[in-house]
Structure formats: structure tokens, C-alpha cells
Design a protein around this motif. Sequence first.
Motif, PDB file in Angstrom:
ATOM      1  N   UNK A  11       0.896  -1.173   0.068  1.00  0.00           N
ATOM      2  CA  UNK A  11      -0.057  -0.189  -0.082  1.00  0.00           C
ATOM      3  C   UNK A  11       0.864   1.221   0.150  1.00  0.00           C
ATOM      4  N   UNK A  12       1.893   1.126   0.944  1.00  0.00           N
ATOM      5  CA  UNK A  12       2.788   2.244   0.948  1.00  0.00           C
ATOM      6  C   UNK A  12       3.609   2.565  -0.457  1.00  0.00           C
ATOM      7  N   UNK A  13       4.011   1.479  -1.281  1.00  0.00           N
ATOM      8  CA  UNK A  13       4.493   1.625  -2.647  1.00  0.00           C
ATOM      9  C   UNK A  13       3.478   2.376  -3.521  1.00  0.00           C
ATOM     10  N   UNK A  14       2.322   1.886  -3.443  1.00  0.00           N
ATOM     11  CA  UNK A  14       1.117   2.493  -4.257  1.00  0.00           C
ATOM     12  C   UNK A  14       0.940   3.772  -4.287  1.00  0.00           C
ATOM     13  N   UNK A  15       0.994   4.294  -2.462  1.00  0.00           N
ATOM     14  CA  UNK A  15       0.747   5.776  -2.236  1.00  0.00           C
ATOM     15  C   UNK A  15       2.029   6.467  -2.904  1.00  0.00           C
ATOM     16  N   UNK A  16       3.259   6.111  -2.612  1.00  0.00           N
ATOM     17  CA  UNK A  16       4.654   6.670  -3.005  1.00  0.00           C
ATOM     18  C   UNK A  16       4.400   6.913  -4.994  1.00  0.00           C
ATOM     19  N   UNK A  17       3.831   5.891  -5.417  1.00  0.00           N
ATOM     20  CA  UNK A  17       3.789   6.085  -7.076  1.00  0.00           C
ATOM     21  C   UNK A  17       2.693   6.935  -7.253  1.00  0.00           C
ATOM     22  N   UNK A  18       1.733   7.079  -6.729  1.00  0.00           N
ATOM     23  CA  UNK A  18       0.881   8.065  -6.737  1.00  0.00           C
ATOM     24  C   UNK A  18       1.382   9.402  -6.816  1.00  0.00           C
ATOM     25  N   UNK A  19       1.961   9.845  -5.609  1.00  0.00           N
ATOM     26  CA  UNK A  19       2.917  11.148  -5.331  1.00  0.00           C
ATOM     27  C   UNK A  19       3.840  11.276  -6.527  1.00  0.00           C
ATOM     28  N   UNK A  20       4.388  10.062  -6.833  1.00  0.00           N
ATOM     29  CA  UNK A  20       5.559  10.426  -7.972  1.00  0.00           C
ATOM     30  C   UNK A  20       5.040  10.688  -9.067  1.00  0.00           C
ATOM     31  N   UNK A  21       3.779  10.266  -9.560  1.00  0.00           N
ATOM     32  CA  UNK A  21       3.126  10.818 -10.868  1.00  0.00           C
ATOM     33  C   UNK A  21       2.753  12.185 -10.809  1.00  0.00           C
ATOM     34  N   UNK A  23       4.450  14.443  -9.001  1.00  0.00           N
ATOM     35  CA  UNK A  23       5.807  15.108  -9.194  1.00  0.00           C
ATOM     36  C   UNK A  23       6.040  15.306 -10.638  1.00  0.00           C
ATOM     37  N   UNK A  24       6.083  13.919 -11.053  1.00  0.00           N
ATOM     38  CA  UNK A  24       6.551  14.031 -12.648  1.00  0.00           C
ATOM     39  C   UNK A  24       6.030  14.796 -13.345  1.00  0.00           C
ATOM     40  N   UNK A  25       4.658  14.797 -13.442  1.00  0.00           N
ATOM     41  CA  UNK A  25       3.886  15.952 -14.076  1.00  0.00           C
ATOM     42  C   UNK A  25       4.264  17.297 -14.037  1.00  0.00           C
ATOM     43  N   UNK A  26       4.336  17.440 -12.613  1.00  0.00           N
ATOM     44  CA  UNK A  26       4.728  19.049 -12.132  1.00  0.00           C
ATOM     45  C   UNK A  26       6.123  19.417 -12.709  1.00  0.00           C
ATOM     46  N   UNK A  27       6.926  18.578 -12.717  1.00  0.00           N
ATOM     47  CA  UNK A  27       8.421  18.933 -13.271  1.00  0.00           C
ATOM     48  C   UNK A  27       8.115  19.202 -14.872  1.00  0.00           C
ATOM     49  N   UNK A  28       7.364  18.946 -15.425  1.00  0.00           N
ATOM     50  CA  UNK A  28       7.041  19.375 -16.840  1.00  0.00           C
ATOM     51  C   UNK A  28       6.721  20.887 -16.858  1.00  0.00           C
ATOM     52  N   UNK A  29       6.073  21.241 -15.827  1.00  0.00           N
ATOM     53  CA  UNK A  29       5.462  22.532 -15.764  1.00  0.00           C
ATOM     54  C   UNK A  29       6.431  23.558 -15.079  1.00  0.00           C
ATOM     55  N   UNK A  30       7.380  22.963 -14.371  1.00  0.00           N
ATOM     56  CA  UNK A  30       8.057  23.825 -13.314  1.00  0.00           C
ATOM     57  C   UNK A  30       8.671  25.077 -14.039  1.00  0.00           C
ATOM     58  N   UNK A  31       9.224  24.908 -15.326  1.00  0.00           N
ATOM     59  CA  UNK A  31      10.119  25.782 -16.159  1.00  0.00           C
ATOM     60  C   UNK A  31       9.114  27.189 -16.182  1.00  0.00           C
ATOM     61  N   UNK A  32       7.728  26.692 -16.470  1.00  0.00           N
ATOM     62  CA  UNK A  32       6.802  27.858 -17.111  1.00  0.00           C
ATOM     63  C   UNK A  32       6.541  28.943 -15.658  1.00  0.00           C
ATOM     64  N   UNK A  33       6.516  28.330 -14.474  1.00  0.00           N
ATOM     65  CA  UNK A  33       6.164  28.996 -13.289  1.00  0.00           C
ATOM     66  C   UNK A  33       7.319  29.572 -12.735  1.00  0.00           C
ATOM     67  N   UNK A  34       8.599  29.480 -13.073  1.00  0.00           N
ATOM     68  CA  UNK A  34       9.799  29.922 -12.499  1.00  0.00           C
ATOM     69  C   UNK A  34      10.110  31.426 -12.946  1.00  0.00           C
ATOM     70  N   UNK A  35       8.976  32.051 -12.717  1.00  0.00           N
ATOM     71  CA  UNK A  35       8.869  33.653 -13.185  1.00  0.00           C
ATOM     72  C   UNK A  35       9.351  34.462 -11.891  1.00  0.00           C
ATOM     73  N   UNK A  36       8.658  34.322 -11.060  1.00  0.00           N
ATOM     74  CA  UNK A  36       8.824  35.080  -9.614  1.00  0.00           C
ATOM     75  C   UNK A  36       9.052  34.016  -8.208  1.00  0.00           C
ATOM     76  N   UNK A  37       9.671  34.288  -7.322  1.00  0.00           N
ATOM     77  CA  UNK A  37       9.727  33.773  -6.146  1.00  0.00           C
ATOM     78  C   UNK A  37       8.581  33.311  -5.625  1.00  0.00           C
TER      79      UNK A  37
END
Length: 325
Positions: A11-21, A23-37
Amino acid sequence: MSSNLHPMLNVAIKAARAAGAIINRAALDVESVRVSVKQTNDFVTEIDQAAEAAIIETLLTAYPGHGILAEESGSEHGAKDSDFVWIIDPLDGTTNFIHGFPVYCVSIALAVKGKVEQAVIYDPTRNDIFCATKGRGAYQNDRRIRVAKRTRLQECLISTGFPYRPGDKLKTYLNMLGEVMSQCAGVRRPGAAALDLAYVAAGYSDGFFEANLKPWDVAAGSLLVTEAGGLIGNFTGESDFIDHGECVAGNPRIYGQLVGTLGKYSKFAGAGDKATVRQAVLDNAAFGVQAEDGAAAAAAPVKATLKSKRIQAGDARPGTAPEPA
């Protein structure tokens, strides 16, 4: 992963993978929001909270009677008086994440009556699952892992984390870092303590030390290290360390050598040791002022100074320095 894992670990692995998904999606967007602190901070907080919510939902759906201790939400979710408490860091290494530096992870541990019994650390950039059940060994994906076999600190690669909050004792830390650097083959600062501990368990580094840590930084990693044959504790070598805010880990021999160096820097060190450290910090600070003069700098090679400071601090015995006024 192997199908014969403990059900709670699955169950913990399933939870970690859900969080990882998330995070990985957000990593694709992080460049676009890196405008202001502010925009970046809001974005990371949002990702932290979304990842944490996914973890908590997965865990409490399976085990509604369990407690939760999480970095973002504290203990506001789950049962308040359960013997079973999940300790969660939804994204360890947020500064790395913001910059696109691919060293960050999800950390989930289950403590039963205060002792960690299940642990998962998930690296979403490499799709690596590090996991352990108490008494059953530690694994990276399907491979059993063990701590490295090196026994001499001078051959070892040691990882650490630098102080980053205002008020952290930077000069004392730099003294400590200088001692370790002069005794080992190399020091690394990857920037995610949970992953550092997973790497000690897997034998990728030989040891780890850091101060100013929270339980969710070290809970899962502590079980990985011990199940991989290593030792973990506070700077004075006490194994009941999770709430102490300081951590050192390695194989038994390297752990012993690191504790020998780091013990005097512990907040649990004796008064004599603490006085010795204070004096060493003052001596180094005084040397820093002298070195600003070109002639003094030329006359004093830095390496020799590091070594002489280390010997001076290391040879002093508890009780030999005057007590603070």
C-alpha cells in the motif's frame, strides 16, 4: 516489485507511486512558473500538498484507523491515538525540484508503537523504489541491497546536507565539514536527505551525516539502512534518534569512525566537548581574518591549516577546556 511484500508495504508503494506521478507531471511545468519567487513557492507548495493528499488518501483508504504525521499537514489527518503512524515527506528535495536538478524523492514510513516497521523511498526521476520491512531486508526495485563494504574512512564517499535556515550554526557546521572532508575520499551534498539514506543502504555512498532534520526526513531511510546491514543514530551514536534532529549513518565500521569525529558536535555532547568545538570555531574564525592579509594567506597553506585544526579539535578530551562563563 516482488509479489510477496508485506501488504502494508504494498500500500505504501502504491501511495508513493501516486505521489511520484503528480511530481513527474509537475516537473514538466516547473519551467513555466519559474518567473517570480512567490509564483514558484506557491507552485511547489501546491505540488507538495497534492502529492501529500494522494499519499494520505491511499493510506487511509486501506487503513482508516491509522495515524498520520506529514510534513505539510502535520497530524491533522488520520486517527490521533493509533499505535500505527505513517510518517510522510511528499517531496524531499524541493529546491532541487524547483531548479530541475533531478535529485528528489517521496518518503513514507510506518511506525508501530514508535518503531519504524515499513519504509518506502521513491525516486520518481529514475523510477527507483527503495523499500524495507523490518526483519526482511532492504530492496531497490527487485534487488536486495547492502551497505558498502569499505572499512577505512579515507577511502569513503560521504554525503551530507548543508544548513539552510537562518539561525543554523553555519560556522560550527563548516568546522565539522572540514574535519570529515580531510578524513575521507570525497563529500557530496545531493540535497535530499531521504535519498541520501537510501543511497547509503544501497552502497552508492559509504556514509551520511546531517543536522537540523525532521522525523519525516529520516524515518523511512533509517529502516532501509539498518535492514541493509548499516547503523544509524545521532552524532553521539544513540540509535533512538528520530526526534533528535541529527543523523549519521553508514556500515558499522564507518559509522563508528564518523561518530568518533562528529560526537563532539552533537547537541547531546558533554560540556567539555561543546567548549572544545566553540574554541575551534573561534580559532578558525580568527585564522580567516588573518588570511585576508595577502602575506598571511601565502604563508599559511589552507590544507595544512585544515589538518592542524582537525588534530587540535580531535585530540582535546572532554573536560580539558574551560567551562563557558
